[in-house]
Scaffold this motif. Sequence first.
Motif, PDB file in Angstrom:
ATOM      1  N   SER A   1       0.803  -1.233   0.000  1.00 34.45           N
ATOM      2  CA  SER A   1       0.000   0.000   0.000  1.00 34.45           C
ATOM      3  C   SER A   1       0.833   1.279   0.000  1.00 34.45           C
ATOM      4  O   SER A   1       0.292   2.347   0.265  1.00 34.45           O
ATOM      5  CB  SER A   1      -0.942  -0.015   1.205  1.00 34.45           C
ATOM      6  N   THR A   2       2.134   1.172  -0.267  1.00 39.79           N
ATOM      7  CA  THR A   2       2.980   2.376  -0.312  1.00 39.79           C
ATOM      8  C   THR A   2       3.322   2.706  -1.764  1.00 39.79           C
ATOM      9  O   THR A   2       3.077   1.902  -2.667  1.00 39.79           O
ATOM     10  CB  THR A   2       4.293   2.147   0.465  1.00 39.79           C
ATOM     11  N   SER A   3       3.914   3.856  -1.957  1.00 37.18           N
ATOM     12  CA  SER A   3       4.380   4.226  -3.295  1.00 37.18           C
ATOM     13  C   SER A   3       5.818   4.765  -3.192  1.00 37.18           C
ATOM     14  O   SER A   3       6.015   5.786  -2.545  1.00 37.18           O
ATOM     15  CB  SER A   3       3.462   5.288  -3.879  1.00 37.18           C
ATOM     16  N   PRO A   4       6.849   4.116  -3.766  1.00 34.06           N
ATOM     17  CA  PRO A   4       6.709   2.847  -4.471  1.00 34.06           C
ATOM     18  C   PRO A   4       6.276   1.743  -3.515  1.00 34.06           C
ATOM     19  O   PRO A   4       6.492   1.830  -2.312  1.00 34.06           O
ATOM     20  CB  PRO A   4       8.118   2.584  -5.015  1.00 34.06           C
ATOM     21  N   GLY A   5       5.690   0.719  -4.098  1.00 31.04           N
ATOM     22  CA  GLY A   5       5.232  -0.406  -3.298  1.00 31.04           C
ATOM     23  C   GLY A   5       5.623  -1.713  -3.951  1.00 31.04           C
ATOM     24  O   GLY A   5       6.045  -1.734  -5.114  1.00 31.04           O
ATOM     25  N   VAL A   6       5.493  -2.799  -3.174  1.00 31.85           N
ATOM     26  CA  VAL A   6       5.844  -4.101  -3.724  1.00 31.85           C
ATOM     27  C   VAL A   6       4.910  -5.151  -3.142  1.00 31.85           C
ATOM     28  O   VAL A   6       4.502  -5.053  -1.986  1.00 31.85           O
ATOM     29  CB  VAL A   6       7.332  -4.456  -3.431  1.00 31.85           C
ATOM     30  N   ASP A   7       4.568  -6.128  -3.977  1.00 30.15           N
ATOM     31  CA  ASP A   7       3.805  -7.296  -3.528  1.00 30.15           C
ATOM     32  C   ASP A   7       4.756  -8.483  -3.641  1.00 30.15           C
ATOM     33  O   ASP A   7       5.197  -8.817  -4.749  1.00 30.15           O
ATOM     34  CB  ASP A   7       2.569  -7.486  -4.421  1.00 30.15           C
ATOM     35  N   ILE A   8       5.060  -9.113  -2.500  1.00 26.73           N
ATOM     36  CA  ILE A   8       6.071 -10.187  -2.522  1.00 26.73           C
ATOM     37  C   ILE A   8       5.630 -11.386  -3.354  1.00 26.73           C
ATOM     38  O   ILE A   8       6.453 -12.216  -3.727  1.00 26.73           O
ATOM     39  CB  ILE A   8       6.461 -10.647  -1.101  1.00 26.73           C
ATOM     40  N   THR A   9       4.328 -11.467  -3.656  1.00 18.41           N
ATOM     41  CA  THR A   9       3.846 -12.599  -4.459  1.00 18.41           C
ATOM     42  C   THR A   9       3.852 -12.289  -5.958  1.00 18.41           C
ATOM     43  O   THR A   9       3.361 -13.087  -6.741  1.00 18.41           O
ATOM     44  CB  THR A   9       2.422 -13.021  -4.035  1.00 18.41           C
ATOM     45  N   ALA A  10       4.375 -11.136  -6.328  1.00 18.29           N
ATOM     46  CA  ALA A  10       4.358 -10.720  -7.749  1.00 18.29           C
ATOM     47  C   ALA A  10       5.781 -10.472  -8.243  1.00 18.29           C
ATOM     48  O   ALA A  10       6.200  -9.318  -8.408  1.00 18.29           O
ATOM     49  CB  ALA A  10       3.498  -9.470  -7.912  1.00 18.29           C
ATOM     50  N   PRO A  11       6.549 -11.562  -8.480  1.00 15.46           N
ATOM     51  CA  PRO A  11       7.959 -11.389  -8.859  1.00 15.46           C
ATOM     52  C   PRO A  11       8.143 -10.599 -10.153  1.00 15.46           C
ATOM     53  O   PRO A  11       9.153  -9.928 -10.333  1.00 15.46           O
ATOM     54  CB  PRO A  11       8.485 -12.828  -9.003  1.00 15.46           C
ATOM     55  N   GLU A  12       7.128 -10.655 -11.039  1.00 18.06           N
ATOM     56  CA  GLU A  12       7.254  -9.953 -12.324  1.00 18.06           C
ATOM     57  C   GLU A  12       7.318  -8.442 -12.133  1.00 18.06           C
ATOM     58  O   GLU A  12       7.834  -7.722 -12.982  1.00 18.06           O
ATOM     59  CB  GLU A  12       6.108 -10.350 -13.284  1.00 18.06           C
ATOM     60  N   SER A  13       6.810  -7.964 -10.994  1.00 18.70           N
ATOM     61  CA  SER A  13       6.802  -6.512 -10.743  1.00 18.70           C
ATOM     62  C   SER A  13       8.100  -6.048 -10.074  1.00 18.70           C
ATOM     63  O   SER A  13       8.328  -4.848  -9.909  1.00 18.70           O
ATOM     64  CB  SER A  13       5.625  -6.144  -9.829  1.00 18.70           C
TER      65      SER A  13
ATOM     66  N   LEU B   1      15.868 -13.104  -4.713  1.00 13.75           N
ATOM     67  CA  LEU B   1      16.306 -13.365  -6.093  1.00 13.75           C
ATOM     68  C   LEU B   1      16.322 -12.077  -6.913  1.00 13.75           C
ATOM     69  O   LEU B   1      17.277 -11.800  -7.644  1.00 13.75           O
ATOM     70  CB  LEU B   1      15.394 -14.407  -6.757  1.00 13.75           C
ATOM     71  N   ALA B   2      15.266 -11.285  -6.763  1.00 16.92           N
ATOM     72  CA  ALA B   2      15.197 -10.040  -7.534  1.00 16.92           C
ATOM     73  C   ALA B   2      16.084  -8.956  -6.938  1.00 16.92           C
ATOM     74  O   ALA B   2      16.525  -8.047  -7.645  1.00 16.92           O
ATOM     75  CB  ALA B   2      13.746  -9.547  -7.595  1.00 16.92           C
ATOM     76  N   GLY B   3      16.362  -9.067  -5.641  1.00 13.98           N
ATOM     77  CA  GLY B   3      17.099  -7.997  -4.965  1.00 13.98           C
ATOM     78  C   GLY B   3      18.609  -8.075  -5.097  1.00 13.98           C
ATOM     79  O   GLY B   3      19.294  -7.056  -4.931  1.00 13.98           O
ATOM     80  N   ILE B   4      19.143  -9.247  -5.411  1.00 12.18           N
ATOM     81  CA  ILE B   4      20.609  -9.427  -5.423  1.00 12.18           C
ATOM     82  C   ILE B   4      21.332  -8.337  -6.219  1.00 12.18           C
ATOM     83  O   ILE B   4      22.285  -7.739  -5.714  1.00 12.18           O
ATOM     84  CB  ILE B   4      20.992 -10.846  -5.939  1.00 12.18           C
ATOM     85  N   PRO B   5      20.900  -8.029  -7.443  1.00  6.86           N
ATOM     86  CA  PRO B   5      21.662  -7.022  -8.208  1.00  6.86           C
ATOM     87  C   PRO B   5      21.587  -5.614  -7.623  1.00  6.86           C
ATOM     88  O   PRO B   5      22.327  -4.735  -8.054  1.00  6.86           O
ATOM     89  CB  PRO B   5      20.982  -7.036  -9.592  1.00  6.86           C
ATOM     90  N   HIS B   6      20.716  -5.412  -6.665  1.00  6.78           N
ATOM     91  CA  HIS B   6      20.491  -4.066  -6.130  1.00  6.78           C
ATOM     92  C   HIS B   6      21.082  -3.873  -4.733  1.00  6.78           C
ATOM     93  O   HIS B   6      20.935  -2.814  -4.137  1.00  6.78           O
ATOM     94  CB  HIS B   6      18.979  -3.760  -6.114  1.00  6.78           C
ATOM     95  N   ILE B   7      21.747  -4.921  -4.216  1.00  7.66           N
ATOM     96  CA  ILE B   7      22.366  -4.832  -2.880  1.00  7.66           C
ATOM     97  C   ILE B   7      23.836  -4.483  -3.071  1.00  7.66           C
ATOM     98  O   ILE B   7      24.529  -5.092  -3.888  1.00  7.66           O
ATOM     99  CB  ILE B   7      22.262  -6.188  -2.145  1.00  7.66           C
ATOM    100  N   ALA B   8      24.297  -3.524  -2.287  1.00  4.65           N
ATOM    101  CA  ALA B   8      25.700  -3.117  -2.377  1.00  4.65           C
ATOM    102  C   ALA B   8      26.609  -4.264  -1.920  1.00  4.65           C
ATOM    103  O   ALA B   8      26.185  -5.141  -1.159  1.00  4.65           O
ATOM    104  CB  ALA B   8      25.934  -1.896  -1.489  1.00  4.65           C
ATOM    105  N   GLU B   9      27.869  -4.215  -2.371  1.00  2.00           N
ATOM    106  CA  GLU B   9      28.853  -5.199  -1.942  1.00  2.00           C
ATOM    107  C   GLU B   9      28.862  -5.262  -0.411  1.00  2.00           C
ATOM    108  O   GLU B   9      28.824  -4.223   0.255  1.00  2.00           O
ATOM    109  CB  GLU B   9      30.231  -4.750  -2.447  1.00  2.00           C
ATOM    110  N   ARG B  10      28.914  -6.460   0.135  1.00  2.32           N
ATOM    111  CA  ARG B  10      28.924  -6.704   1.588  1.00  2.32           C
ATOM    112  C   ARG B  10      27.640  -6.235   2.283  1.00  2.32           C
ATOM    113  O   ARG B  10      27.613  -6.056   3.498  1.00  2.32           O
ATOM    114  CB  ARG B  10      30.163  -6.101   2.259  1.00  2.32           C
ATOM    115  N   GLY B  11      26.580  -6.031   1.478  1.00  2.00           N
ATOM    116  CA  GLY B  11      25.283  -5.698   2.056  1.00  2.00           C
ATOM    117  C   GLY B  11      24.599  -6.954   2.594  1.00  2.00           C
ATOM    118  O   GLY B  11      25.223  -8.024   2.694  1.00  2.00           O
ATOM    119  N   SER B  12      23.307  -6.830   2.899  1.00  2.00           N
ATOM    120  CA  SER B  12      22.656  -7.989   3.542  1.00  2.00           C
ATOM    121  C   SER B  12      21.166  -8.072   3.241  1.00  2.00           C
ATOM    122  O   SER B  12      20.515  -7.073   2.940  1.00  2.00           O
ATOM    123  CB  SER B  12      22.841  -7.925   5.052  1.00  2.00           C
ATOM    124  N   PHE B  13      20.685  -9.307   3.348  1.00  2.00           N
ATOM    125  CA  PHE B  13      19.247  -9.590   3.397  1.00  2.00           C
ATOM    126  C   PHE B  13      18.913 -10.107   4.789  1.00  2.00           C
ATOM    127  O   PHE B  13      19.699 -10.872   5.358  1.00  2.00           O
ATOM    128  CB  PHE B  13      18.880 -10.715   2.415  1.00  2.00           C
TER     129      PHE B  13
END
Length: 198
Positions: A33-45, A95-107
């Motif tokens: 419900s935020t903008s930007p927002g994300v739905d974890i069940t919608a990998p295509e987005s 899976l989608a976030g890997i390219p957007h995490i800085a070196e030595r960053g974390s999930f």
Amino acid sequence: MRVLIVGGTGTIGTATVDAFEEIGDEVISVSRSTSPGVDITAPESMPAFFDSVGTIHALVSITGKVPYVDTAKATPEDFSSGFANKLGGQINLVLAGIPHIAERGSFTLTTGILAQHSVPGSVIAGTVNGGIEAFVKTAALELPLGIRINAVSPTIIEQPNGHSALFRGFHSVTPEEAAQAYVRSAHGIETGQVFRVW
Ligand SMILES: NC(=O)c1ccc[n+]([C@@H]2O[C@H](COP(=O)([O-])OP(=O)(O)OC[C@H]3O[C@@H](n4cnc5c(N)ncnc54)[C@H](OP(=O)(O)O)[C@@H]3O)[C@@H](O)[C@H]2O)c1
């Protein structure tokens, strides 16, 4: 540190946003419900969502729903919905976030006490949480660029009117106590761990 918190508008998420902000981090709090927002069940987005957010040092996921139903009454659809939401949804973020995490960053993902301790109807929650903990253990060995991954396992969170009778006798914690485990994961050096808040 630039921290993306998925589920940042929820009970544990709100306290976690505050905890990161209190130590001076830049927090981007998102949900459906935020903008930007994300739905974890919608990998295509997700590629467009992550592009809009930019590079982050930590992705913290504090979301995921599972149905509560007794084993003998559970249907394949009940299990599928739990798998697709709390387990698959958080994996989608990684899976989608890997390219957007800085070196030595974390999930940091969210599991829960029901992986180890059961209450009536918790078979799907327990199975899903166990899957998250197994995912974190292996992904930690394979993530590139020194990126770390952990999970936080809260016990039941204190409610203003007490918690459900299902959890009678369980130790409970405040959202603020759970929040510190996410800070520890993002700011620490450990990987492949499950930080239990119980
Ligand atoms: N509360 C507890 O006692 C407890 C104990 C142990 C573990 N946990 C775990 O902790 C996590 C969070 O629990 P909580 O009690 O804080 O939940 P909550 O208060 O219901 O908050 C859930 C958050 O996730 C967002 N969300 C829901 N579905 C989403 C989706 N498909 N995509 C993206 N965001 C979504 C919600 O916002 P929108 O609705 O706007 O999307 C909200 O920000 C869950 O995994 C839960 O299993 C909770």
